[in-house]
Design an enzyme around this catalytic site. Structure first.
Site, PDB file in Angstrom:
ATOM      1  N   HIS A 145       0.848  -0.997  -0.046  1.00 40.90           N
ATOM      2  CA  HIS A 145       0.150   0.160  -0.002  1.00 40.90           C
ATOM      3  C   HIS A 145       0.705   1.334   0.013  1.00 40.90           C
ATOM      4  O   HIS A 145       0.538   2.431  -0.833  1.00 40.90           O
ATOM      5  CB  HIS A 145      -1.011   0.013   1.322  1.00 40.90           C
ATOM      6  N   ASP A 200       6.115  21.553 -26.498  1.00 42.73           N
ATOM      7  CA  ASP A 200       6.252  20.376 -26.111  1.00 42.73           C
ATOM      8  C   ASP A 200       7.099  20.309 -24.893  1.00 42.73           C
ATOM      9  O   ASP A 200       7.946  21.219 -24.598  1.00 42.73           O
ATOM     10  CB  ASP A 200       6.334  19.317 -26.949  1.00 42.73           C
ATOM     11  N   TRP A 241       7.200  -0.382   3.593  1.00 39.32           N
ATOM     12  CA  TRP A 241       7.595   0.469   2.630  1.00 39.32           C
ATOM     13  C   TRP A 241       9.270   1.026   2.714  1.00 39.32           C
ATOM     14  O   TRP A 241       9.679   1.463   1.636  1.00 39.32           O
ATOM     15  CB  TRP A 241       6.808   1.715   2.262  1.00 39.32           C
ATOM     16  N   SER A 291      12.710   6.482 -13.984  1.00 44.10           N
ATOM     17  CA  SER A 291      11.473   6.975 -14.718  1.00 44.10           C
ATOM     18  C   SER A 291      11.675   8.380 -14.035  1.00 44.10           C
ATOM     19  O   SER A 291      11.460   9.423 -14.851  1.00 44.10           O
ATOM     20  CB  SER A 291      10.346   6.270 -14.647  1.00 44.10           C
ATOM     21  N   SER A 292      11.498   8.661 -12.718  1.00 42.30           N
ATOM     22  CA  SER A 292      11.605   9.758 -12.209  1.00 42.30           C
ATOM     23  C   SER A 292      12.570  10.790 -12.531  1.00 42.30           C
ATOM     24  O   SER A 292      12.495  11.746 -12.578  1.00 42.30           O
ATOM     25  CB  SER A 292      11.419   9.832 -10.616  1.00 42.30           C
ATOM     26  N   HIS A 339      13.294  12.013   3.263  1.00 46.68           N
ATOM     27  CA  HIS A 339      12.697  13.404   3.788  1.00 46.68           C
ATOM     28  C   HIS A 339      12.599  14.115   2.569  1.00 46.68           C
ATOM     29  O   HIS A 339      11.374  14.689   2.272  1.00 46.68           O
ATOM     30  CB  HIS A 339      13.374  13.985   4.885  1.00 46.68           C
ATOM     31  N   GLU A 349      12.048  13.274  -0.112  1.00 44.59           N
ATOM     32  CA  GLU A 349      10.635  12.436  -0.898  1.00 44.59           C
ATOM     33  C   GLU A 349       9.547  12.973  -0.528  1.00 44.59           C
ATOM     34  O   GLU A 349       8.536  13.279  -1.185  1.00 44.59           O
ATOM     35  CB  GLU A 349      11.113  11.105  -0.862  1.00 44.59           C
ATOM     36  N   TYR A 392       8.812  15.863   0.538  1.00 43.47           N
ATOM     37  CA  TYR A 392       8.452  17.351  -0.201  1.00 43.47           C
ATOM     38  C   TYR A 392       8.409  17.349  -1.431  1.00 43.47           C
ATOM     39  O   TYR A 392       7.597  17.763  -2.274  1.00 43.47           O
ATOM     40  CB  TYR A 392       9.526  18.277   0.221  1.00 43.47           C
ATOM     41  N   SER A 452      -2.035  26.764  -5.063  1.00 43.26           N
ATOM     42  CA  SER A 452      -1.485  28.137  -5.628  1.00 43.26           C
ATOM     43  C   SER A 452      -1.977  28.679  -6.954  1.00 43.26           C
ATOM     44  O   SER A 452      -2.034  29.888  -7.066  1.00 43.26           O
ATOM     45  CB  SER A 452      -0.060  28.247  -5.489  1.00 43.26           C
ATOM     46  N   HIS A 471      15.315  13.023  11.771  1.00 42.29           N
ATOM     47  CA  HIS A 471      14.060  13.103  12.630  1.00 42.29           C
ATOM     48  C   HIS A 471      13.206  11.788  12.425  1.00 42.29           C
ATOM     49  O   HIS A 471      12.172  11.543  13.381  1.00 42.29           O
ATOM     50  CB  HIS A 471      13.355  14.299  12.519  1.00 42.29           C
ATOM     51  N   HIS A 472      13.477  10.872  11.534  1.00 45.27           N
ATOM     52  CA  HIS A 472      12.719   9.689  11.457  1.00 45.27           C
ATOM     53  C   HIS A 472      13.316   8.508  12.158  1.00 45.27           C
ATOM     54  O   HIS A 472      12.821   7.465  12.232  1.00 45.27           O
ATOM     55  CB  HIS A 472      12.695   9.287   9.977  1.00 45.27           C
ATOM     56  N   THR A 504       6.752  26.915   5.618  1.00 41.93           N
ATOM     57  CA  THR A 504       5.524  26.236   5.679  1.00 41.93           C
ATOM     58  C   THR A 504       4.295  27.204   5.973  1.00 41.93           C
ATOM     59  O   THR A 504       3.116  27.323   5.391  1.00 41.93           O
ATOM     60  CB  THR A 504       5.315  24.924   6.056  1.00 41.93           C
ATOM     61  N   LYS A 551       3.394  29.852   3.401  1.00 40.11           N
ATOM     62  CA  LYS A 551       2.543  29.359   2.420  1.00 40.11           C
ATOM     63  C   LYS A 551       1.345  29.475   3.017  1.00 40.11           C
ATOM     64  O   LYS A 551       0.203  30.024   2.195  1.00 40.11           O
ATOM     65  CB  LYS A 551       2.866  28.080   2.005  1.00 40.11           C
ATOM     66  N   ARG A 585       1.705   0.705  14.839  1.00 36.45           N
ATOM     67  CA  ARG A 585       1.316   0.496  13.458  1.00 36.45           C
ATOM     68  C   ARG A 585       1.834  -0.919  12.970  1.00 36.45           C
ATOM     69  O   ARG A 585       2.621  -1.386  13.482  1.00 36.45           O
ATOM     70  CB  ARG A 585       1.951   1.844  12.562  1.00 36.45           C
TER      71      ARG A 585
END
Lengths: 526, 184
Positions: A78, A107, A143, A170-171, A254, A256, A258, A269, A303-304, A329, A332, A451
């Site tokens: 998931h 293009d 994951w 790909s990314s 991290h 990622e 963002y 926006s 921090h993870h 943040t 924003k 979890r």
């Protein structure tokens, strides 16, 4: 390459392939954008089905429907599929459709590479989903792919690592295309600081992808060689260190998160000024805030990992640098609110999703601040509080922004207005359902429910049942979304060029639906 | 236009390849940071940190071996003395043989001369850590691995490590004591 594409357009090229070959060989940014979005939708429903199975198992304490190992496969897949298969391709789909239209470019910069970037994804998607039918089932190690579990599993682990490599490639190719397009193909007079904010957020996102995806590729390559070629990067028995994997992974991981949210900021926006009928408040500060978030994202990864035994000095550093991100943040969020302030607001479906985004993403941001505190995080690490936090930022954040963007640009893409009533029904079911699923998870986490566990203590039953009911409401209401999209593709009221009264930008100067080839001669921006 | 695009392409490919390398560069970088800051050293023995060899002086270590009279074993060091630097890892071996006709369990007890030197012997491995069982007529070489702590008093130039093997069978001990009449 782009010249060739222009030639096709001028004379309606006679050997233009049709049927499946049109989609396999297309180099058109609109075709590729469409395929990205359909792929993301299919993956959203695949991974969403897994989420519903998870919630079904968690409706009652004890084991009812599945073995714990299969439950772990579901949570792992998931996460992987939602992130790499649904959210990221959806945003890339938006980028493909909108960036050339917003910049006045004919293009993307490298249309053939663009074709490759997309067609790698279904390969990786099939590998990931297909691994459920391999001996031992799909990957079940989470994951985040932590060793030692990820260097112990069966063949599906090798296949998943390969799929990550392919999706990373790909990314990276997609990002190279986006950066090159934005830097080199803007219409004359469209300076960087006049670009729509969506282009800005994607430019910064693409830089993040290019800087971090290769690091993830390196990390999973090390897993692969540890598994198959006798290296000991992470195998403690051979002198390696599993904690080192977490450092390398989160150095990617991290930024990622963002990558998953900055394009959402960009979409919102675009939408809020349109329906507030006012220009975006604080455009320049939005650009600088996005850049600050991106730069800060490289120095907060640990921090993870507060629970791995970091020295106190490192805990303090990562705690304070994480909290610092709340400043840009916050800029924003205040800018979005200030844009709406005293605006002539109307509440069409895209605006509803955008407002829900601002409110609910902020809740996710605040629970992120709670988790940023090292002493609190030690308590909440790996509990449902974390699950609640990242679903508030990814579901009501990234996914709601995707819905908002689809409703916003669907008339431009299909030429038909979508059914506003159905759209609003989809919105209200989604926003209510989403909160019923994820809000109780805060309480479960604070009460200590871990979890990734298929069973739980009896006192957690009520909140889990509420969450499961919400999950089914939220999950099935997405069928309304599919209905709205299909109806708009089939027909509906004719959409004008400028679909929304307050819409600004080059994409609204082309007809609806946007012709196959646009801006063959660049428009001039004053 | 085309030139601009290919320049950007080249730069971005270089960045991507560079970052792939950076992922691997984090491996030595991680171990270096851990080493410099002294974190994550739970896998190392605290002894290792003490082995800073003091090359400014020599200390002579004398090795002595005895057996208690109720233990019919032959027990001798391989070498009588050794000159070492404090902090240096030293390994010496002892030769032990059971000369009797039955198996006996013995336990070696160390003592030091002068006694205050005992606190500076940091033993990593020693046959004296556990009782030793020798079959009838068995002969064995047994090691001692130790470091002489560099904090050893500067006025000590010669120290003695002495082992005495005792019979762990208490009946044999009592019998020996009766024979000599120590027990009154």
């Amino acid at each position: 390459m782009s010249d060739a594409a222009t030639d096709h357009a001028d004379h309606g090229h006679p050997v233009h392939p049709t049927g499946i070959m049109r989609w396999l060989t297309t180099t058109n940014h609109k075709d590729i954008g469409t395929m990205y979005l359909w792929f993301a939708l299919i993956m959203l429903f695949s991974a969403g089905t897994m989420a519903l199975l998870i919630r079904a198992e968690l409706f009652h304490p004890g084991l009812q429907l599945m073995r714990p190992d299969f439950f772990n496969q579901l949570t792992t897949m998931h996460g992987l599929i939602m992130i790499f298969g649904a959210i990221m391709p959806a945003f890339t789909g938006f980028a493909n459709w909108q960036i050339p239209l917003m910049l006045g470019a004919p293009d993307m910069a490298f249309p053939r590479m663009n074709n490759w970037s997309f067609w790698l994804l279904p390969v990786a998607g099939v590998m990931l989903l297909g691994s459920f039918w391999l001996p031992g089932g799909a990957v079940a190690g989470g994951w985040t792919m932590y060793p030692p579990l990820f260097i112990q599993g069966g063949v599906s682990y090798d296949l998943t690592i390969l799929a990550i490599h392919i999706m990373g490639l790909s990314s990276i190719m997609g990002s190279i295309n986006i950066i090159t397009t934005i830097l080199n193909m803007r219409a004359p007079g469209l300076t960087l600081m006049k670009m729509p904010l969506f282009c800005w957020t994607w430019l910064i996102t693409a830089y993040l992808l290019i800087a971090t995806m290769p690091v993830l590729a390196g990390a999973v390559t090390m897993l692969l060689t540890d598994r198959n070629f006798g290296t000991h990067f992470f195998n403690a028995a051979g002198g390696g260190d599993p904690v080192m994997f977490q450092h390398i992974f989160w150095f990617f991981g991290h930024p990622e998160v963002y990558i998953l949210i900055l394009p959402a900021f960009g979409i919102v926006s675009q939408i809020i000024p349109t329906f507030a009928r006012k220009p975006l408040f604080g455009y320049a500060s939005m650009v600088y805030a996005t850049a600050s978030i991106a730069i800060l994202s490289f120095i907060v990864w640990a921090h993870h990992m507060f629970a791995v035994g970091l020295p106190v000095a490192a805990q303090l550093f990562f705690m304070f640098s994480t909290m610092l991100i709340a400043v840009p943040t916050g800029v924003k969020v205040f800018n979005w609110v200030a844009t709406m302030w005293k605006g002539s607001l109307t509440f069409e479906t895209p605006m509803l999703f955008a407002i829900a985004f601002v409110c609910l993403f902020t809740i996710g941001g605040f629970s992120g601040l709670v988790l940023a505190m090292a002493p609190v995080d030690i308590q909440l690490q790996d509990t449902y509080y974390v699950v609640a936090h990242f679903h508030y930022v990814l579901v009501s954040g990234a996914l709601f922004a995707i819905f908002a963007g689809i409703y916003f640009w669907l008339p431009k893409w299909t030429g038909h207005m979508y059914n506003e009533t159905l759209g609003k029904i989809h919105f209200w079911f989604s926003v209510v359902g989403m909160n019923i699923v994820f809000f109780p998870m805060h309480f479960l986490g604070l009460a200590g429910m871990p979890r990734r566990i298929p069973d739980y203590a009896l006192q957690f039953t009520q909140f889990n049942q509420i969450a499961s009911v919400g999950a089914y409401i939220f999950g099935f209401s997405q069928l309304i979304f599919v209905a709205v999209v299909l109806k708009a593709i089939r027909g509906g009221a004719k959409a004008p060029d400028r679909v929304w009264e307050g819409a600004e930008g080059l994409e609204w100067t082309v007809p609806s639906p946007a012709p196959y080839h646009t801006f063959e001669t660049a428009p001039v921006v004053k | 236009m085309a030139d601009g695009k290919s320049t950007t392409l080249t730069k971005l490919i270089v960045v991507a390849i560079g970052m792939f390398g950076f992922g691997f560069a984090m491996v030595p970088f991680y171990y270096k940071i851990c080493a410099v800051t002294g974190i994550n050293s739970g896998d190392e023995q605290s002894l290792v940190k003490n082995t800073q060899v003091d090359k400014s002086r020599w200390v002579t270590i004398e090795f002595d071996a005895n057996t208690n009279e109720d233990l019919p074993w032959k027990f001798t060091p391989e070498q009588r003395s050794l000159k070492v630097h404090p902090g240096q890892l030293v390994q010496v071996e002892y030769d032990v043989a059971n000369t009797s006709k039955h198996a006996i369990v013995g336990q070696a007890i160390p003592s030091y001369g002068p006694a205050r030197a005992g606190a500076f012997f940091r033993k990593i491995e020693c046959f004296c850590f556990t009782p030793q069982k020798l079959a009838a007529g068995e002969r064995r070489r047994m090691p001692v691995l130790f470091v002489l702590d560099p904090a050893l008093d500067k006025d000590l130039h010669t120290v003695t490590l002495s082992y005495t093997f005792f019979n762990t069978d208490t009946k044999a001990q009592t019998a020996a004591l009766r024979k000599t009449g120590v027990h009154g």
